[in-house]
Design a protein around this motif. Structure first.
Motif, PDB file in Angstrom:
ATOM      1  N   CYS A  36       0.844  -1.200   0.000  1.00 42.00           N
ATOM      2  CA  CYS A  36       0.000   0.000   0.000  1.00 42.00           C
ATOM      3  C   CYS A  36       0.883   1.257   0.000  1.00 42.00           C
ATOM      4  O   CYS A  36       1.791   1.384   0.818  1.00 42.00           O
ATOM      5  N   ARG A  38      -0.041   4.166   0.811  1.00 42.79           N
ATOM      6  CA  ARG A  38      -0.409   5.067   1.914  1.00 42.79           C
ATOM      7  C   ARG A  38       0.260   4.647   3.221  1.00 42.79           C
ATOM      8  O   ARG A  38       0.769   5.489   3.956  1.00 42.79           O
ATOM      9  N   CYS A  39       0.210   3.327   3.540  1.00 40.90           N
ATOM     10  CA  CYS A  39       0.687   2.901   4.867  1.00 40.90           C
ATOM     11  C   CYS A  39       1.834   1.895   4.802  1.00 40.90           C
ATOM     12  O   CYS A  39       2.393   1.528   5.831  1.00 40.90           O
ATOM     13  N   CYS A  50      -7.070  -1.172   0.997  1.00 41.32           N
ATOM     14  CA  CYS A  50      -6.012  -1.670   1.876  1.00 41.32           C
ATOM     15  C   CYS A  50      -6.653  -2.073   3.195  1.00 41.32           C
ATOM     16  O   CYS A  50      -7.316  -1.254   3.833  1.00 41.32           O
ATOM     17  N   CYS A  53      -5.007   0.147   6.418  1.00 44.41           N
ATOM     18  CA  CYS A  53      -5.339   1.551   6.678  1.00 44.41           C
ATOM     19  C   CYS A  53      -6.712   1.937   6.149  1.00 44.41           C
ATOM     20  O   CYS A  53      -7.201   3.018   6.459  1.00 44.41           O
ATOM     21  N   THR A  55      -7.693   2.663   3.145  1.00 42.61           N
ATOM     22  CA  THR A  55      -7.810   3.531   1.976  1.00 42.61           C
ATOM     23  C   THR A  55      -8.426   2.772   0.797  1.00 42.61           C
ATOM     24  O   THR A  55      -8.130   1.592   0.595  1.00 42.61           O
TER      25      THR A  55
HETATM   26 ZN    ZN Z   1      -2.700   0.932   3.608  1.00 39.01          ZN
END
Ligand code: ZN
Lengths: 148, 400
Positions: A36, A38-39, A50, A53, A55
């Motif tokens: 991911c 984002r995380c 995901c 997190c 998203t």
């Molecule tokens: Zn994530």
């Protein structure tokens, strides 16, 4: 018509927009797992959200991993419902937890043969089966000398 | 948020019918469903019903066409072929075909969407190999497992069973007793595919592995068969001929951890299964000690261990010893008759019907020569503890 009928062929992956980098990496004998953006959490298989997190726009990036892991379970296949695997019987499938992340699990063939000494926690690392000149499929082999 | 079942004991099963279970019936599946439905409606003392519910899933991974009236039977199809324009007809799509469908039948009756709901389940065994699949292209989710040779339900159940064996030291001799028990009970059922055909431990132990540690006896055999049950309100059932059996609680659940297709790690099964059991007790207001007749699901034999443990009928990791000690022997006083229905292993692949039917027959006092005494609370389980559910039935709703 002469000769025996052709053996049925193994099913091949059809890469899609999301999975193409996975199969590209496999063709180069590299294991790359979706991560991911984002995380940073690995996800296998990747999907639209995901799970770590939440998203809905994870922009998964396939990141090369060590390919090392531990066996969580296994089965020895003496029959396959996929006719293309008949020539390979009996073969072993292993459920592997990769070292990169807890519970990050892949299932693949163990290429050491049906009598390989296996236990919970046996150490393995990734190997690749070249199924066609263009397609390689991730599998595993026991890590030599490792305590299991 | 209360987990108590709001319609607890307000809806009952008022009648049933069950076809013969055969490897391949001469009769088309839809025709069997029509006959069975008519018998169930008559058995309930009715001329017609006004609601239809089913879980129509055709549970195969093989390359077979799913065709209404032939390989599966939907609620709409059955209503139409009985010549009924129903007030309510719906198919269940979710996890746990039987508990999910029972929930829909109860909801329809409790809400007044229909007064009398027929719930049916029709299972088909197609010609050719049941699970074989000739796909050449592994697309979508299949690409993560099929090119690797991982496919189908036998490998699926072999992995968590192997985990169980390795973790808890379960022996093949213990699992032999699961099969002996299921087939002993199935051999007593005139409608069963295995009628008059018990299995010995020696026969089980001699069977070669298909997907080690799974052999063919660990898998229920595909069959043609249909069951139907009639649901209505407890109030209306007072005017009907049979002793009503009350629906007293539900527990269902499914995992949220993302996995590749048919990858069922043992911890997923047990973690979600324990939550499903907790929901079942909360919904019904009873606990494991109140259950006279737990009927565990056994489409694959390891599910017997998993359900026994999730329901709290024996300690975690101990089910294999529990079975080996004769603790699920239905003929032994004081033991838990968890497979007295014969289960799927002793009937054929009726997908949760045997467990529901046994609860109905024993609680309504209609089990004939097999009738057990002092049975007031039953639990019918279906599918894996982490991808299905269970229903609590009782014949004495005033106790709670
Ligand atoms: Zn994530």
């Amino acid at each position: 018509m002469t000769g025996p009928p052709a053996e049925p062929l193994r099913p091949l992956p059809v890469p899609d927009e999301l999975s193409a980098p996975y199969w590209d990496a496999a063709a180069r004998h590299r294991l790359a797992v979706a991560r991911c953006s984002r995380c940073g959490t690995f996800a296998h298989p990747p999907d639209v959200v995901c799970q770590a997190c939440g998203t809905s726009d994870p922009e998964f990036r396939f990141t090369e991993v060590s390919g090392r892991g531990r066996v969580r379970s296994w089965t020895v296949m003496h029959q396959s419902f996929l006719p293309g695997f008949r020539a390979d019987l009996p073969y072993v499938l292993v459920d592997v937890e990769l070292v990169e992340q807890a519970d990050l699990r892949l299932i693949g063939r163990l290429l050491d043969g049906p009598d390989a000494p296996l236990g919970l926690g046996s150490e393995v690392h990734v190997a690749f089966e070249d199924v066609t000149p263009e397609v390689s499929v991730p599998a595993f082999v026991l890590t030599a000398g490792a305590d299991s | 948020m209360s987990g108590t079942m709001a319609a607890r004991n307000k809806v009952v099963i008022a009648g049933y019918a069950h076809s013969q279970v055969e490897r391949h019936s001469d009769q088309q599946l839809g025709s069997m469903a029509v006959d069975t439905a008519r018998r169930a409606i008559a058995d309930a003392g009715l001329d017609a019903v006004d609601g239809f519910v089913t879980g129509a899933l055709f549970p195969t991974s093989g390359s077979h066409a799913a065709e209404d009236g032939i390989s599966l039977v939907t609620a709409n199809w059955l209503a139409e072929h009985l010549g009924i324009n129903p007030r309510y007809a719906a198919g269940f799509q979710g996890f746990g075909q039987i508990p999910g469908s029972v929930t829909m039948a109860v909801n329809a009756v409790a809400s007044g969407a229909a007064d009398y709901v027929l719930l049916h389940r029709a299972l088909h065994n197609p010609k050719g190999k049941y699970h074989e699949n000739t796909m050449r292209d592994a697309r979508g989710s299949q690409q993560w497992t099929v090119p690797q040779g991982y496919f189908g339900p036998l490998a699926m159940i072999a992995l968590p069973y192997q985990e169980y064996i390795q973790r808890y030291g379960a022996t093949r001799e213990a699992m032999a007793q699961v099969l002996v028990e299921a087939r002993k009970n199935g051999a007593r059922l005139p409608w069963s595919h295995w009628y008059g055909q018990p299995l010995t431990a020696e026969e089980y132990l001699a069977a070669p592995f298909i997907s080690d540690p799974i052999c063919r006896y660990d898998c229920d055999i595909p069959v043609d068969g249909v069951a139907a049950f009639v649901f209505t309100t407890a109030e209306r059932a007072k005017d009907l001929p049979n002793q009503p059996v009350y629906v007293s609680g539900f527990g269902m659940g499914a995992p949220v951890t993302r996995r590749t297709p048919v990858h069922w790690p043992l911890d997923d099964i047990m973690g979600v299964g324990e939550e499903t059991a907790r929901r079942l007790w909360e919904s019904s207001g009873i606990g494991p000690g109140d259950v006279d007749l737990p009927q565990v699901y056994d489409g694959f034999s390891p599910f017997v261990y998993f359900w026994l443990e999730c329901l709290g009928l024996c300690p975690k990791g101990e089910a294999h010893r529990f079975v080996l000690d004769g603790q699920i022997d239905s003929d032994r006083p004081g033991a838990i008759p968890a497979l007295s229905s014969g289960g799927a292993l002793g009937n054929g692949r009726m997908h949760g019907v045997p467990q529901m039917l046994e609860c109905y027959l024993q609680l309504s006092g209609r089990a004939g020569e097999r009738q057990r005494q002092g049975v007031n609370v039953g639990v019918a389980c279906h599918s894996s503890p982490h991808f299905g559910g269970a229903v609590v039935y009782t014949n004495t709703p005033t106790r709670r």
